[in-house]
Write an enzyme that holds these catalytic residues in place. Structure first.
Site, PDB file in Angstrom:
ATOM      1  N   VAL A   1       3.009  38.031  27.841  1.00 39.11           N
ATOM      2  CA  VAL A   1       2.002  39.280  28.366  1.00 39.11           C
ATOM      3  C   VAL A   1       1.061  39.742  27.326  1.00 39.11           C
ATOM      4  O   VAL A   1      -0.229  40.173  27.623  1.00 39.11           O
ATOM      5  CB  VAL A   1       2.897  40.486  28.868  1.00 39.11           C
ATOM      6  CG1 VAL A   1       2.009  41.822  29.177  1.00 39.11           C
ATOM      7  CG2 VAL A   1       3.770  39.878  30.033  1.00 39.11           C
TER       8      VAL A   1
ATOM      9  N   ASP B   1       2.065  41.194  16.300  1.00 37.75           N
ATOM     10  CA  ASP B   1       3.423  40.615  16.449  1.00 37.75           C
ATOM     11  C   ASP B   1       4.220  40.749  15.080  1.00 37.75           C
ATOM     12  O   ASP B   1       3.513  40.195  14.312  1.00 37.75           O
ATOM     13  CB  ASP B   1       3.427  39.414  17.122  1.00 37.75           C
ATOM     14  CG  ASP B   1       4.751  39.029  17.769  1.00 37.75           C
ATOM     15  OD1 ASP B   1       4.510  39.215  19.194  1.00 37.75           O
ATOM     16  OD2 ASP B   1       5.733  38.781  17.357  1.00 37.75           O
TER      17      ASP B   1
ATOM     18  N   LYS C   1       4.592  33.255  14.517  1.00 44.32           N
ATOM     19  CA  LYS C   1       3.811  33.325  15.908  1.00 44.32           C
ATOM     20  C   LYS C   1       2.343  33.684  15.487  1.00 44.32           C
ATOM     21  O   LYS C   1       1.331  32.911  15.864  1.00 44.32           O
ATOM     22  CB  LYS C   1       4.409  34.311  16.901  1.00 44.32           C
ATOM     23  CG  LYS C   1       3.658  34.066  18.145  1.00 44.32           C
ATOM     24  CD  LYS C   1       4.498  35.103  19.263  1.00 44.32           C
ATOM     25  CE  LYS C   1       5.473  34.524  19.894  1.00 44.32           C
ATOM     26  NZ  LYS C   1       6.270  35.374  21.050  1.00 44.32           N
TER      27      LYS C   1
ATOM     28  N   THR D   1       7.635  46.274  30.812  1.00 43.46           N
ATOM     29  CA  THR D   1       8.265  46.482  31.943  1.00 43.46           C
ATOM     30  C   THR D   1       9.256  47.752  31.334  1.00 43.46           C
ATOM     31  O   THR D   1      10.345  46.879  30.734  1.00 43.46           O
ATOM     32  CB  THR D   1       9.022  45.296  33.019  1.00 43.46           C
ATOM     33  OG1 THR D   1       8.020  44.480  33.351  1.00 43.46           O
ATOM     34  CG2 THR D   1       9.710  45.995  33.950  1.00 43.46           C
TER      35      THR D   1
ATOM     36  N   PHE E   1       1.424  42.701  36.296  1.00 33.81           N
ATOM     37  CA  PHE E   1       2.032  42.082  37.301  1.00 33.81           C
ATOM     38  C   PHE E   1       1.731  40.467  37.333  1.00 33.81           C
ATOM     39  O   PHE E   1       1.670  39.795  38.389  1.00 33.81           O
ATOM     40  CB  PHE E   1       1.389  42.655  38.850  1.00 33.81           C
ATOM     41  CG  PHE E   1       1.737  43.923  38.895  1.00 33.81           C
ATOM     42  CD1 PHE E   1       3.031  44.463  39.619  1.00 33.81           C
ATOM     43  CD2 PHE E   1       0.869  44.973  38.521  1.00 33.81           C
ATOM     44  CE1 PHE E   1       3.399  45.877  39.556  1.00 33.81           C
ATOM     45  CE2 PHE E   1       1.361  46.383  38.723  1.00 33.81           C
ATOM     46  CZ  PHE E   1       2.636  46.645  39.340  1.00 33.81           C
TER      47      PHE E   1
ATOM     48  N   GLY F   1      14.565  32.718  38.760  1.00 36.97           N
ATOM     49  CA  GLY F   1      14.902  32.703  37.428  1.00 36.97           C
ATOM     50  C   GLY F   1      13.948  33.468  36.770  1.00 36.97           C
ATOM     51  O   GLY F   1      13.084  34.003  37.350  1.00 36.97           O
TER      52      GLY F   1
ATOM     53  N   CYS G   1      11.739  37.650  34.100  1.00 34.05           N
ATOM     54  CA  CYS G   1      11.657  38.974  34.844  1.00 34.05           C
ATOM     55  C   CYS G   1      12.399  39.262  35.885  1.00 34.05           C
ATOM     56  O   CYS G   1      13.402  40.304  35.825  1.00 34.05           O
ATOM     57  CB  CYS G   1       9.912  39.039  35.334  1.00 34.05           C
ATOM     58  SG  CYS G   1       8.882  39.053  33.820  1.00 34.05           S
TER      59      CYS G   1
ATOM     60  N   LYS H   1      16.205  39.954  34.946  1.00 30.14           N
ATOM     61  CA  LYS H   1      16.694  41.207  34.265  1.00 30.14           C
ATOM     62  C   LYS H   1      16.170  42.523  34.744  1.00 30.14           C
ATOM     63  O   LYS H   1      16.703  43.490  34.876  1.00 30.14           O
ATOM     64  CB  LYS H   1      16.066  40.982  32.723  1.00 30.14           C
ATOM     65  CG  LYS H   1      14.626  41.367  32.611  1.00 30.14           C
ATOM     66  CD  LYS H   1      14.201  41.701  31.257  1.00 30.14           C
ATOM     67  CE  LYS H   1      12.663  41.417  31.039  1.00 30.14           C
ATOM     68  NZ  LYS H   1      12.031  42.786  31.656  1.00 30.14           N
TER      69      LYS H   1
ATOM     70  N   ARG I   1      13.297  30.787  30.253  1.00 34.71           N
ATOM     71  CA  ARG I   1      14.294  31.753  30.157  1.00 34.71           C
ATOM     72  C   ARG I   1      14.966  31.995  31.680  1.00 34.71           C
ATOM     73  O   ARG I   1      14.286  32.276  32.432  1.00 34.71           O
ATOM     74  CB  ARG I   1      13.559  33.166  29.894  1.00 34.71           C
ATOM     75  CG  ARG I   1      13.214  33.043  28.271  1.00 34.71           C
ATOM     76  CD  ARG I   1      12.365  34.186  27.783  1.00 34.71           C
ATOM     77  NE  ARG I   1      10.849  34.409  28.469  1.00 34.71           N
ATOM     78  CZ  ARG I   1      10.102  35.090  27.972  1.00 34.71           C
ATOM     79  NH1 ARG I   1      10.471  36.282  27.398  1.00 34.71           N
ATOM     80  NH2 ARG I   1       8.918  35.118  28.606  1.00 34.71           N
TER      81      ARG I   1
HETATM   82  N1  LIG Z   1       6.508  37.208  31.210  1.00 43.62           N
HETATM   83  C1  LIG Z   1       6.183  37.549  32.516  1.00 43.62           C
HETATM   84  O1  LIG Z   1       5.611  36.998  33.118  1.00 43.62           O
HETATM   85  C2  LIG Z   1       6.006  39.005  32.298  1.00 43.62           C
HETATM   86  C3  LIG Z   1       5.129  39.793  33.468  1.00 43.62           C
HETATM   87  C4  LIG Z   1       5.010  40.990  33.646  1.00 43.62           C
HETATM   88  C5  LIG Z   1       5.796  41.720  32.847  1.00 43.62           C
HETATM   89  N2  LIG Z   1       6.474  41.513  32.015  1.00 43.62           N
HETATM   90  C6  LIG Z   1       7.140  42.260  30.690  1.00 43.62           C
HETATM   91  O2  LIG Z   1       6.263  42.482  29.581  1.00 43.62           O
HETATM   92  C7  LIG Z   1       7.219  42.545  28.495  1.00 43.62           C
HETATM   93  C8  LIG Z   1       6.858  41.398  27.466  1.00 43.62           C
HETATM   94  O3  LIG Z   1       7.351  40.325  28.289  1.00 43.62           O
HETATM   95  P1  LIG Z   1       6.889  38.840  27.520  1.00 43.62           P
HETATM   96  O4  LIG Z   1       7.232  37.592  28.578  1.00 43.62           O
HETATM   97  O5  LIG Z   1       5.388  38.777  27.125  1.00 43.62           O
HETATM   98  O6  LIG Z   1       7.810  38.593  26.280  1.00 43.62           O
HETATM   99  P2  LIG Z   1       7.879  37.585  25.006  1.00 43.62           P
HETATM  100  O7  LIG Z   1       9.350  37.694  24.395  1.00 43.62           O
HETATM  101  O8  LIG Z   1       6.999  36.382  25.389  1.00 43.62           O
HETATM  102  O9  LIG Z   1       6.926  38.580  24.099  1.00 43.62           O
HETATM  103  C9  LIG Z   1       7.405  39.722  23.153  1.00 43.62           C
HETATM  104  C10 LIG Z   1       6.828  39.716  21.883  1.00 43.62           C
HETATM  105  O10 LIG Z   1       6.968  40.973  21.252  1.00 43.62           O
HETATM  106  C11 LIG Z   1       7.270  40.689  19.930  1.00 43.62           C
HETATM  107  N3  LIG Z   1       7.836  41.929  19.338  1.00 43.62           N
HETATM  108  C12 LIG Z   1       9.131  42.456  19.352  1.00 43.62           C
HETATM  109  N4  LIG Z   1       9.295  43.499  19.088  1.00 43.62           N
HETATM  110  C13 LIG Z   1       8.011  43.770  18.223  1.00 43.62           C
HETATM  111  C14 LIG Z   1       7.665  44.907  17.326  1.00 43.62           C
HETATM  112  N5  LIG Z   1       8.449  45.771  16.980  1.00 43.62           N
HETATM  113  N6  LIG Z   1       6.337  44.618  16.695  1.00 43.62           N
HETATM  114  C15 LIG Z   1       5.737  43.640  17.175  1.00 43.62           C
HETATM  115  N7  LIG Z   1       5.997  42.617  18.037  1.00 43.62           N
HETATM  116  C16 LIG Z   1       7.265  42.626  18.568  1.00 43.62           C
HETATM  117  C17 LIG Z   1       8.065  39.653  19.830  1.00 43.62           C
HETATM  118  O11 LIG Z   1       8.067  38.846  18.626  1.00 43.62           O
HETATM  119  C18 LIG Z   1       7.164  38.654  21.186  1.00 43.62           C
HETATM  120  O12 LIG Z   1       6.405  37.957  20.233  1.00 43.62           O
HETATM  121  C19 LIG Z   1       8.480  42.569  29.042  1.00 43.62           C
HETATM  122  O13 LIG Z   1       8.965  43.859  29.280  1.00 43.62           O
HETATM  123  C20 LIG Z   1       8.606  41.945  30.201  1.00 43.62           C
HETATM  124  O14 LIG Z   1       9.452  42.213  31.238  1.00 43.62           O
HETATM  125  C21 LIG Z   1       6.510  40.131  31.546  1.00 43.62           C
END
Ligand SMILES: NC(=O)c1ccc[n+]([C@@H]2O[C@H](COP(=O)([O-])OP(=O)(O)OC[C@H]3O[C@@H](n4cnc5c(N)ncnc54)[C@H](O)[C@@H]3O)[C@@H](O)[C@H]2O)c1
Length: 441
Positions: free
Chosen positions: A11, A30, A35, A121, A152, A261, A264, A267, A331
């Protein structure tokens, strides 16, 4: 405008890249040093079609930068997005520790007004907890706002979704925050013409969980109907086609299969149930959605088991490891259920996925991967389809038939027309459609 994104995962990276492409200056933070180093060297940590090109273009123009320093991020921009993970906690509730950590660190580093935007989220009323946390950790009395702007996008088509969203939802409770977010999104609104919905923060937070849970419910409902189809000789694809043309229902998310799966839906449904419990309402409907999703995997496994009788020593080709096509994300992918379970029963597995094999290998090392579907099928006793990649849907079935020891396909994604598979001489089990139980050879 300057924008900081904290959390550069699926995201954060897509959101940051989109804002940069729209003309803003973006700093993606990050705390995963590897990364950030990868991104600075222009290696993408995830696969999304079109992402690399836009990242490169905006790095070239200097509008997109990466850092590990939350201090730098806090100084850089008035608007700071939180896009860190909210994985399932011990009891299925959303683990808010990463979000809390960002709130703390931003508070400790800010000396002027900041708008902290929840992109992750989060459970409803997280904004209140964030506000309390920030007030505790602020070093001096500086004003700030919290806003919610749930994401979204769909993995596998994230770039398309980012530039052409169905809607933008924004939860704000101050004019200053409302103005900043509207200004930030103005170029996207002009470009996409999508609706911009401004509401209170709790409503915005809840919109995300309600949307994902509803989509999961659509999938589980379809899977429940598919089980009825199998019991009465109906065909789920004909039924859902008939349902989906009703405008009140719509055709999307009516595909029967091995279940949802990804990072999102599982969980978020779980978190929504826990949230309901804490608020005093039991979302039993969603508990059933989860139960149907779980039994769907067991149901497909039973089909494979019944066809093989004994799994031990059988060569099984597994087609697809990603939780859906177009992404390398594994995941909560059904593959994580099937592959170790079949290995445990002594199967000789050959795995194929066009891009998710590396991530799968990192999560569960020690499996045999093939470069082509044909390679997996060589002397195979059965083929198990878990992801409906285009390569799978377009495979040359005649060629595959010649390679297999036993022409058995167990299709968890309804990739083929049963009549075609029958013509090619396969035994074929799919979801919610009459099986082909005899090979004509
Ligand atoms: N992946 C999707 O399709 C999607 C879609 C909509 C919403 N979301 C929501 O968005 C959020 C992120 O999802 P994602 O899939 O991008 O997760 P992700 O695990 O791919 O990315 C999260 C990133 O945050 C970093 N991080 C964690 N703690 C940190 C901190 N304190 N400081 C700096 N960086 C930090 C991690 O190293 C990681 O790179 C979640 O809440 C998810 O539910 C995801």
């Amino acid at each position: 405008m300057n924008v900081t994104i904290v959390g550069t995962g699926y995201v954060g990276l897509v959101t940051g890249t989109t804002f940069a492409e729209l003309g803003h200056n973006v700093l993606c933070i990050d705390n995963d040093e590897k990364k950030v180093a990868m991104l600075r060297q222009r290696h993408m940590p995830i696969f999304e079609e079109g992402l690399e090109e836009i990242v490169n273009r905006n790095m070239d123009s200097g509008r997109l930068k990466f850092s590990t320093s939350i201090r730098e991020g806090t100084q850089f921009a008035e608007i700071i997005f939180i896009a860190v993970g909210t994985p399932p906690g011990y009891r299925g509730e959303a683990n808010m520790s990463y979000v809390e950590q960002v709130g703390r660190e931003v508070a400790e580093n800010m000396n002027d007004y900041r708008l902290l935007v929840e992109k992750s989220t989060v459970i409803v009323n997280t904004n209140e907890q964030l506000r309390r946390t920030m007030n505790k950790y602020l070093k001096e009395a500086v004003p700030f706002d919290i806003a919610s702007n749930p994401e979204f996008l769909r993995e596998g088509r994230a770039i398309r979704d980012a530039f052409h969203p169905d809607r933008i939802v924004v939860g704000v409770e101050s004019d200053r925050a409302a103005k900043l977010l509207r200004e930030l999104y103005e170029p996207l609104l002009k470009r996409s013409g999508c609706e911009y919905l401004q509401m209170n923060i709790a409503s915005a937070e809840l919109t995300k969980h309600a949307s994902n849970s509803f989509l999961a419910m659509k999938i589980s409902f379809t899977n429940a109907v598919s089980r009825i189809c199998e019991l009465c000789g109906a065909d789920i694809q004909e039924v859902t086609h008939g349902m989906g043309l009703d405008k009140r229902i719509g055709p999307d998310f009516l595909s029967a299969g091995v279940g949802y799966g990804g990072s999102c839906f599982p969980k978020d449904v779980d978190a929504f149930i826990r949230m309901g419990e804490e608020l005093g309402y039991s979302l039993d409907l969603l508990k059933e959605v989860q139960a149907i999703n779980e039994t769907q995997k067991e149901h497909l496994m039973r089909k494979l088991q019944q066809e093989l009788w004994v799994v031990q020593d059988k060569i099984i080709a597994v087609w697809g490891l990603a939780f859906k096509p177009g992404t390398d994300d594994i995941r909560m992918s059904p593959s994580l259920y099937f592959v170790p379970d079949l290995k445990e029963r002594g199967a000789n597995l050959r795995l194929w996925d066009p891009i998710a094999h590396e991530k799968f290998n990192q999560a569960l090392p020690g499996y045999t991967y093939c470069n082509t579907l044909e390679e997996t099928a060589n002397q195979a006793d059965a083929i198990l389809i878990l992801t409906d990649w285009p390569e799978v849907k377009n495979v040359d079935l005649a060629k595959i038939k010649k390679l297999c020891r036993c022409p058995i396909i167990i299709d968890g994604r309804n990739c083929f027309d049963p009549a075609t598979v029958r013509q090619h001489g396969f035994i074929y089990h799919s979801i919610g459609r009459p099986p082909i139980t005899k090979s004509p050879r």
